[in-house]
Design an enzyme around this catalytic site. Sequence first.
Site, PDB file in Angstrom:
ATOM      1  N   ASP A  87       0.722  -1.235   0.070  1.00  0.00           N
ATOM      2  CA  ASP A  87       0.021  -0.108   0.004  1.00  0.00           C
ATOM      3  C   ASP A  87       0.827   1.151   0.078  1.00  0.00           C
ATOM      4  O   ASP A  87       2.276   1.103   0.224  1.00  0.00           O
ATOM      5  CB  ASP A  87      -0.942  -0.190   1.234  1.00  0.00           C
ATOM      6  CG  ASP A  87      -1.936   0.959   1.146  1.00  0.00           C
ATOM      7  OD1 ASP A  87      -2.344   1.588   0.045  1.00  0.00           O
ATOM      8  OD2 ASP A  87      -2.269   1.242   2.475  1.00  0.00           O
ATOM      9  N   HIS A  88       0.381   2.374   0.037  1.00  0.00           N
ATOM     10  CA  HIS A  88       0.961   3.670   0.005  1.00  0.00           C
ATOM     11  C   HIS A  88       2.482   3.879   0.168  1.00  0.00           C
ATOM     12  O   HIS A  88       2.912   3.574   1.395  1.00  0.00           O
ATOM     13  CB  HIS A  88       0.256   4.557   0.914  1.00  0.00           C
ATOM     14  CG  HIS A  88      -1.144   5.100   0.764  1.00  0.00           C
ATOM     15  ND1 HIS A  88      -1.326   6.231   0.086  1.00  0.00           N
ATOM     16  CD2 HIS A  88      -2.080   4.807   1.368  1.00  0.00           C
ATOM     17  CE1 HIS A  88      -2.577   6.275   0.260  1.00  0.00           C
ATOM     18  NE2 HIS A  88      -3.107   5.639   0.824  1.00  0.00           N
ATOM     19  N   ASP A 119       2.311   6.369  -4.752  1.00  0.00           N
ATOM     20  CA  ASP A 119       1.515   7.520  -4.323  1.00  0.00           C
ATOM     21  C   ASP A 119       2.164   8.865  -4.585  1.00  0.00           C
ATOM     22  O   ASP A 119       2.870   9.391  -3.588  1.00  0.00           O
ATOM     23  CB  ASP A 119       0.894   7.374  -2.695  1.00  0.00           C
ATOM     24  CG  ASP A 119      -0.074   8.795  -2.732  1.00  0.00           C
ATOM     25  OD1 ASP A 119      -0.366   9.647  -3.639  1.00  0.00           O
ATOM     26  OD2 ASP A 119      -0.223   8.749  -1.604  1.00  0.00           O
ATOM     27  N   GLY A 201      -8.614   7.333   7.849  1.00  0.00           N
ATOM     28  CA  GLY A 201      -8.373   7.326   9.317  1.00  0.00           C
ATOM     29  C   GLY A 201      -7.264   7.906   9.634  1.00  0.00           C
ATOM     30  O   GLY A 201      -6.115   7.971   9.211  1.00  0.00           O
ATOM     31  N   HIS A 236      -9.660   4.534  -1.273  1.00  0.00           N
ATOM     32  CA  HIS A 236      -9.081   4.430   0.182  1.00  0.00           C
ATOM     33  C   HIS A 236     -10.071   4.870   1.038  1.00  0.00           C
ATOM     34  O   HIS A 236     -10.944   5.584   0.918  1.00  0.00           O
ATOM     35  CB  HIS A 236      -7.823   5.420   0.010  1.00  0.00           C
ATOM     36  CG  HIS A 236      -6.804   4.575  -0.960  1.00  0.00           C
ATOM     37  ND1 HIS A 236      -5.533   4.302  -0.385  1.00  0.00           N
ATOM     38  CD2 HIS A 236      -6.621   4.032  -2.165  1.00  0.00           C
ATOM     39  CE1 HIS A 236      -4.670   3.582  -1.130  1.00  0.00           C
ATOM     40  NE2 HIS A 236      -5.515   3.481  -2.411  1.00  0.00           N
ATOM     41  N   GLY A 238     -11.614   3.261   3.397  1.00  0.00           N
ATOM     42  CA  GLY A 238     -12.755   2.458   3.492  1.00  0.00           C
ATOM     43  C   GLY A 238     -13.499   2.127   4.751  1.00  0.00           C
ATOM     44  O   GLY A 238     -14.521   1.728   4.848  1.00  0.00           O
ATOM     45  N   THR A 239     -12.937   2.534   5.806  1.00  0.00           N
ATOM     46  CA  THR A 239     -13.627   2.428   7.289  1.00  0.00           C
ATOM     47  C   THR A 239     -14.707   3.692   7.525  1.00  0.00           C
ATOM     48  O   THR A 239     -14.320   4.606   7.094  1.00  0.00           O
ATOM     49  CB  THR A 239     -12.468   2.273   8.352  1.00  0.00           C
ATOM     50  OG1 THR A 239     -11.729   1.485   8.120  1.00  0.00           O
ATOM     51  CG2 THR A 239     -13.400   2.473   9.648  1.00  0.00           C
TER      52      THR A 239
HETATM   53  P1  13P Z   1      -9.245   3.303   6.756  1.00  0.00           P
HETATM   54  O1  13P Z   1      -8.212   3.678   7.840  1.00  0.00           O
HETATM   55  O2  13P Z   1     -10.349   4.383   6.450  1.00  0.00           O
HETATM   56  O3  13P Z   1      -9.879   2.040   6.648  1.00  0.00           O
HETATM   57  O4  13P Z   1      -8.449   3.558   5.183  1.00  0.00           O
HETATM   58  C1  13P Z   1      -7.313   2.614   4.774  1.00  0.00           C
HETATM   59  C2  13P Z   1      -6.852   3.131   3.770  1.00  0.00           C
HETATM   60  O5  13P Z   1      -7.138   3.723   2.909  1.00  0.00           O
HETATM   61  C3  13P Z   1      -5.206   2.561   3.691  1.00  0.00           C
HETATM   62  O6  13P Z   1      -4.732   3.100   2.533  1.00  0.00           O
END
Ligand code: 13P
Length: 316
Positions: A87-88, A119, A201, A236, A238-239
């Site tokens: 990821d990132h 990114d 988040g 991104h 997603g929470t």
């Molecule tokens: P959240 O912390 O909202 O789940 O986002 C995670 C994210 O996008 C990691 O790249």
Amino acid sequence: MEAKGGGRDTASIVAAAWQRHTVVPAFNIPYLPMMAPTVQALRDTDSFGLIMVARLEWVKFAAKSPEEVAGEYWRIGDRAHTRLHLDHVPVIDEDHLRVDYVDDISRALDAGYESVMVDASRLPLDENIAATRLIAGMAHARGAAVEGELGAVMGHESGPMPSYEELFASGKGFTDPGEAARFVRETGVDWLSVAVGSVHGAISSATRHEKKIEARLNIGRLGEIQAATGVPLVLHGGTGIRKECVLDAVRHGIAKINIATATRQPYERFINESLAKAQRAVYDAAVRVLREDLETAGNAGVLATCHGGAASGRTT
Ligand code: 13P
């Protein structure tokens, strides 16, 4: 195509999700003991997902290094339900510092990551394209899929966040469909991360325990980006996005969704009591996300094993 670690490759799996209007959840691992219950939740719900780590999780959390995460993955990852994703890796990080992103990403490729995200979204468009194209060439030569980002998904930055309502109403930082078309054409990315209303988040030690705001998504804008680009899109932050927005987004091109806060906060809440309780909390949270929020239970078989029809085009 066959993945190096066995089974279908990640680009084909995400393309299959995109064609079928379902989604591949990608779970962050900021603490190594979160991986086992996350894999178990994917297996028990028969969902397919990515196990991933972002640079800030080995710098600011306890993931240690991309190699440590890969080592744990190659020990316990379940190939019928998971693949390993980076990821990132930012070109400019959340503290506005330059990162040796080429080195970080090539180390991850050496460690067996099967897809990577570069990114460069904090750079102007031309520089974002140049950095992303460089990584796409490097990763594709080694059989890995590539995700780039265009637009500003806020939340990781140090300093105060602007009000969410103002951000959403103004559309400030949202991905522009015309720029997205150019970005995809000129970089050769497999997937594009877009800004259409979600936020990451918080990660600073002062705010990382706070409950996230309930984000919404501009589905009209998302549809325009999808029509302009014709590649699987990534969400991104997603929470905590309103459920009907997420399901609608999956019908409008989102094929991968990143989840960190939903499983990290339960782990942090219980880790001082016991590791077993913290891992149980991660498992329960991941099962809830898969079954209730994303409705992916049962999709692993079709995504991980079906053949043909991958990579190009989908009927909308
Ligand atoms: P959240 O912390 O909202 O789940 O986002 C995670 C994210 O996008 C990691 O790249």
